[in-house]
Design an enzyme around this catalytic site. Structure first.
Site, PDB file in Angstrom:
ATOM      1  N   THR A  71       0.824  -1.204   0.000  1.00  0.00           N
ATOM      2  CA  THR A  71       0.000   0.000   0.000  1.00  0.00           C
ATOM      3  C   THR A  71       0.866   1.265   0.000  1.00  0.00           C
ATOM      4  O   THR A  71       2.024   1.232   0.437  1.00  0.00           O
ATOM      5  CB  THR A  71      -0.890  -0.010   1.268  1.00  0.00           C
ATOM      6  N   ASP A  72       0.270   2.380  -0.412  1.00  0.00           N
ATOM      7  CA  ASP A  72       0.979   3.669  -0.344  1.00  0.00           C
ATOM      8  C   ASP A  72       1.021   4.194   1.096  1.00  0.00           C
ATOM      9  O   ASP A  72       1.765   5.143   1.385  1.00  0.00           O
ATOM     10  CB  ASP A  72       0.324   4.708  -1.264  1.00  0.00           C
ATOM     11  N   GLU A  73       0.241   3.568   2.010  1.00  0.00           N
ATOM     12  CA  GLU A  73       0.174   4.091   3.381  1.00  0.00           C
ATOM     13  C   GLU A  73       1.495   3.915   4.124  1.00  0.00           C
ATOM     14  O   GLU A  73       1.720   4.546   5.157  1.00  0.00           O
ATOM     15  CB  GLU A  73      -0.995   3.446   4.144  1.00  0.00           C
TER      16      GLU A  73
ATOM     17  N   TYR B  29      -1.940  -0.475  10.912  1.00  0.00           N
ATOM     18  CA  TYR B  29      -2.049  -1.137   9.596  1.00  0.00           C
ATOM     19  C   TYR B  29      -0.839  -0.804   8.733  1.00  0.00           C
ATOM     20  O   TYR B  29      -0.158  -1.691   8.193  1.00  0.00           O
ATOM     21  CB  TYR B  29      -3.339  -0.707   8.892  1.00  0.00           C
TER      22      TYR B  29
ATOM     23  N   LYS C   5       2.189  -3.264   7.278  1.00  0.00           N
ATOM     24  CA  LYS C   5       2.493  -3.439   5.845  1.00  0.00           C
ATOM     25  C   LYS C   5       3.937  -3.022   5.554  1.00  0.00           C
ATOM     26  O   LYS C   5       4.628  -3.666   4.771  1.00  0.00           O
ATOM     27  CB  LYS C   5       1.516  -2.634   4.983  1.00  0.00           C
TER      28      LYS C   5
HETATM   29  P1  NAD Z   1      -9.569  -7.436   2.175  1.00  0.00           P
HETATM   30  O1  NAD Z   1      -9.549  -7.167   3.633  1.00  0.00           O
HETATM   31  O2  NAD Z   1     -10.789  -7.149   1.391  1.00  0.00           O
HETATM   32  O3  NAD Z   1      -9.229  -8.981   1.915  1.00  0.00           O
HETATM   33  C1  NAD Z   1      -8.215  -9.661   2.609  1.00  0.00           C
HETATM   34  C2  NAD Z   1      -8.366 -11.157   2.332  1.00  0.00           C
HETATM   35  O4  NAD Z   1      -7.289 -11.833   3.012  1.00  0.00           O
HETATM   36  C3  NAD Z   1      -9.670 -11.748   2.859  1.00  0.00           C
HETATM   37  O5  NAD Z   1     -10.237 -12.604   1.886  1.00  0.00           O
HETATM   38  C4  NAD Z   1      -9.254 -12.522   4.103  1.00  0.00           C
HETATM   39  O6  NAD Z   1     -10.087 -13.632   4.360  1.00  0.00           O
HETATM   40  C5  NAD Z   1      -7.848 -12.953   3.720  1.00  0.00           C
HETATM   41  N1  NAD Z   1      -6.993 -13.209   4.889  1.00  0.00           N
HETATM   42  C6  NAD Z   1      -6.871 -12.437   6.010  1.00  0.00           C
HETATM   43  N2  NAD Z   1      -6.016 -13.014   6.871  1.00  0.00           N
HETATM   44  C7  NAD Z   1      -5.575 -14.159   6.268  1.00  0.00           C
HETATM   45  C8  NAD Z   1      -4.648 -15.184   6.658  1.00  0.00           C
HETATM   46  N3  NAD Z   1      -3.995 -15.134   7.834  1.00  0.00           N
HETATM   47  N4  NAD Z   1      -4.431 -16.202   5.797  1.00  0.00           N
HETATM   48  C9  NAD Z   1      -5.079 -16.259   4.603  1.00  0.00           C
HETATM   49  N5  NAD Z   1      -5.968 -15.333   4.205  1.00  0.00           N
HETATM   50  C10 NAD Z   1      -6.205 -14.295   5.025  1.00  0.00           C
HETATM   51  O7  NAD Z   1      -8.299  -6.653   1.593  1.00  0.00           O
HETATM   52  P2  NAD Z   1      -8.116  -5.963   0.167  1.00  0.00           P
HETATM   53  O8  NAD Z   1      -8.667  -4.595   0.213  1.00  0.00           O
HETATM   54  O9  NAD Z   1      -8.566  -6.912  -0.887  1.00  0.00           O
HETATM   55  O10 NAD Z   1      -6.530  -5.830   0.134  1.00  0.00           O
HETATM   56  C11 NAD Z   1      -5.728  -6.868  -0.435  1.00  0.00           C
HETATM   57  C12 NAD Z   1      -4.267  -6.475  -0.308  1.00  0.00           C
HETATM   58  O11 NAD Z   1      -4.054  -5.242  -0.992  1.00  0.00           O
HETATM   59  C13 NAD Z   1      -3.831  -6.224   1.137  1.00  0.00           C
HETATM   60  O12 NAD Z   1      -2.526  -6.747   1.292  1.00  0.00           O
HETATM   61  C14 NAD Z   1      -3.836  -4.717   1.282  1.00  0.00           C
HETATM   62  O13 NAD Z   1      -2.865  -4.295   2.218  1.00  0.00           O
HETATM   63  C15 NAD Z   1      -3.452  -4.300  -0.128  1.00  0.00           C
HETATM   64  N6  NAD Z   1      -3.959  -2.968  -0.551  1.00  0.00           N
HETATM   65  C16 NAD Z   1      -5.281  -2.656  -0.407  1.00  0.00           C
HETATM   66  C17 NAD Z   1      -5.748  -1.418  -0.851  1.00  0.00           C
HETATM   67  C18 NAD Z   1      -7.205  -1.033  -0.740  1.00  0.00           C
HETATM   68  O14 NAD Z   1      -7.545   0.134  -1.018  1.00  0.00           O
HETATM   69  N7  NAD Z   1      -8.112  -1.931  -0.394  1.00  0.00           N
HETATM   70  C19 NAD Z   1      -4.857  -0.507  -1.432  1.00  0.00           C
HETATM   71  C20 NAD Z   1      -3.500  -0.878  -1.564  1.00  0.00           C
HETATM   72  C21 NAD Z   1      -3.071  -2.122  -1.130  1.00  0.00           C
HETATM   73  P1  TYD Z   2     -10.872   4.006   4.174  1.00  0.00           P
HETATM   74  O1  TYD Z   2     -11.800   3.604   3.080  1.00  0.00           O
HETATM   75  O2  TYD Z   2     -10.996   3.373   5.512  1.00  0.00           O
HETATM   76  O3  TYD Z   2      -9.388   3.827   3.588  1.00  0.00           O
HETATM   77  P2  TYD Z   2      -7.956   4.313   4.204  1.00  0.00           P
HETATM   78  O4  TYD Z   2      -8.121   4.686   5.611  1.00  0.00           O
HETATM   79  O5  TYD Z   2      -7.119   3.081   4.026  1.00  0.00           O
HETATM   80  O6  TYD Z   2      -7.513   5.461   3.331  1.00  0.00           O
HETATM   81  O7  TYD Z   2     -10.987   5.585   4.364  1.00  0.00           O
HETATM   82  C1  TYD Z   2     -10.782   6.472   3.280  1.00  0.00           C
HETATM   83  C2  TYD Z   2     -10.860   7.879   3.834  1.00  0.00           C
HETATM   84  O8  TYD Z   2     -12.200   8.126   4.258  1.00  0.00           O
HETATM   85  C3  TYD Z   2      -9.976   8.099   5.038  1.00  0.00           C
HETATM   86  O9  TYD Z   2      -9.464   9.436   4.989  1.00  0.00           O
HETATM   87  C4  TYD Z   2     -10.929   7.961   6.218  1.00  0.00           C
HETATM   88  C5  TYD Z   2     -12.247   8.454   5.657  1.00  0.00           C
HETATM   89  N1  TYD Z   2     -13.480   7.825   6.214  1.00  0.00           N
HETATM   90  C6  TYD Z   2     -14.535   8.630   6.615  1.00  0.00           C
HETATM   91  O10 TYD Z   2     -14.473   9.882   6.537  1.00  0.00           O
HETATM   92  N2  TYD Z   2     -15.675   8.033   7.096  1.00  0.00           N
HETATM   93  C7  TYD Z   2     -15.781   6.671   7.205  1.00  0.00           C
HETATM   94  O11 TYD Z   2     -16.841   6.177   7.689  1.00  0.00           O
HETATM   95  C8  TYD Z   2     -14.683   5.849   6.772  1.00  0.00           C
HETATM   96  C9  TYD Z   2     -14.767   4.357   6.869  1.00  0.00           C
HETATM   97  C10 TYD Z   2     -13.556   6.475   6.279  1.00  0.00           C
END
Ligand code: NAD
Ligand code: TYD
Length: 359
Positions: free
Chosen positions: A135-137, A161, A165
């Protein structure tokens, strides 16, 4: 050569999109290992349930014996690690699971990958890749005038989080430098799109607005995220897997910086147009400013020049088209929504928002 890949976390939001795209666009097999936590859902994968090229395994990335046996049995040419705990607010109220899965799980995968990779014949060994989805975080927060994150930006994670990561990214880096494991890391901005669990801003806002519930905006609503449509992220991962240089990291972003309040009003307006409801009226009036997230990062922005110049990847969706498609998807998948909003979901919503509204 064996064309199988091992995906972890393929029943979550991004993993599901990746697996569906992979099955649609390639001839290859995918072994999908997922623990099915609250965020994972096998129903996402219903359309590939009977496809012999999709092999689902219910299990934990922290289970070294399971990983070793899957690698031995399926002989994949790559491991793609999507599995993680992924929600910042949950990492604040309960960080332990993030340390376990995101750090210890990544370590377990790396160690088993190393043993497996060491045992491969030269051709398969050269072709093997370990791709870590991050992630970019990890880069921390930006001020409004700061340049966007580059691959060389120092890590400065602020939430549990992000710290978990960042730790996993460091392990991936070390397994390359110390053992030569051919790793790739992608650091992507905020994703949105089909199958996103409705705890994150965009799906939560869509569903609350649809139902006429308050739309919680943290703090002043001026925090900025760089939004990327999930299918574009999946295409970037495929491109990095096939053409990325081992040991390199690639930033992936949508070139779509938006303030949270603008994201929320955009969703309100789309729903007013697609699903007007006289009992609700104009949805913008549902917006409710609530107590801020502790340590809330102000702004994220990705400089995606490296992946664009080196690998020719560009996002296909602009935010306006992607968000429209996403709202339409949620309107068309009400059964899925009902199913994922189980008792545990309601408990989370109660826990996360009760104190915030009462500010
Ligand atoms: P998500 O939470 O929707 O899905 C995570 C999946 O991992 C789930 O299916 C869960 O059951 C599985 N999981 C959790 N713990 C596990 C374990 N111990 N063993 C096996 N499986 C397990 O997450 P996402 O949004 O799909 O993110 C996927 C990846 O991308 C993550 O690594 C996250 O850090 C990264 N990422 C997400 C975003 C975003 O905006 N969602 C952006 C950048 C990077
Ligand atoms: P989120 O979707 O949780 O992603 P991330 O924290 O990984 O960026 O949140 C996106 C942005 O929206 C973040 O600045 C927090 C804000 N946010 C709200 O304002 N209200 C909400 O109920 C949630 C879940 C997030």
């Amino acid at each position: 050569m064996n064309n199988t890949i091992l995906v972890t976390g393929g029943a979550g939001f991004i993993g599901t999109n990746f697996v569906l795209q992979w099955i649609a666009n390639t001839e290859a097999r995918v072994v999908n290992l997922d623990l099915l936590t609250y965020a994972g859902n096998r129903r996402n994968l219903q359309s590939v349930e009977n496809d012999p090229r999709h092999i689902f395994v219910h299990g934990n990335i922290c289970d070294d014996a399971l990983i070793a046996s899957l690698l031995k049995q399926h002989q994949p040419r790559a491991i793609l690690n999507f599995a993680a705990e992924s929600h910042v607010d949950r990492s604040i109220s309960g960080p332990a699971a993030f340390i376990q899965t995101n750090i210890f799980g990544a370590f377990t995968l790396l160690e088993q990958a190393r043993v497996y990779w060491d045992s491969l014949e030269p051709e398969a060994k050269t072709a093997f890749r370990f791709l870590h989805v991050s992630t970019d975080e990890v880069y921390g927060t930006l001020q409004p005038e700061d340049p966007a994150f580059q691959e060389t930006t120092p890590y400065a994670p602020n939430s549990p989080y992000a710290a978990s990561k960042a730790s996993s990214d460091m392990l991936v880096r070390a397994w390359h430098h110390t053992y030569g494991l051919p790793v790739l890391t992608t650091n992507c901005s905020n994703n949105y799109g089909p199958w996103q669990f409705p705890e994150k801003l965009i799906p939560l806002t869509i569903l609350n607005a649809l139902e006429g519930k308050p739309l919680p905006v943290y703090g002043d609503g001026l925090n900025v995220r760089d939004w990327l449509f999930v299918e574009d992220h999946c295409a970037a991962i495929s491109r990095v897997l096939e053409e990325g240089r081992p040991g390199e990291t690639y930033n992936v972003g949508g070139n779509s910086e938006r303030r949270n309040i603008d994201v929320v009003t955009t969703i309100c307006d789309i729903l007013d147009e697609l699903q007007p409801d006289s009992a609700i009226g104009t949805r913008r009036k549902l917006i409710t400013y609530v107590k801020d997230r502790p340590g809330h990062d102000r702004r994220y922005a990705i400089d995606a020049e490296k992946i664009s110049k080196e690998l020719g990847w560009h996002p296909a969706q602009q935010f306006e088209s992607g968000i429209h498609r996403t709202v339409e998807w949620f309107l068309a998948h009400r059964n899925w929504v009902d199913e994922v909003r189980s008792g545990a979901y309601h408990e989370w919503i109660e826990q996360n928002y009760a104190g915030r509204f009462a500010q």
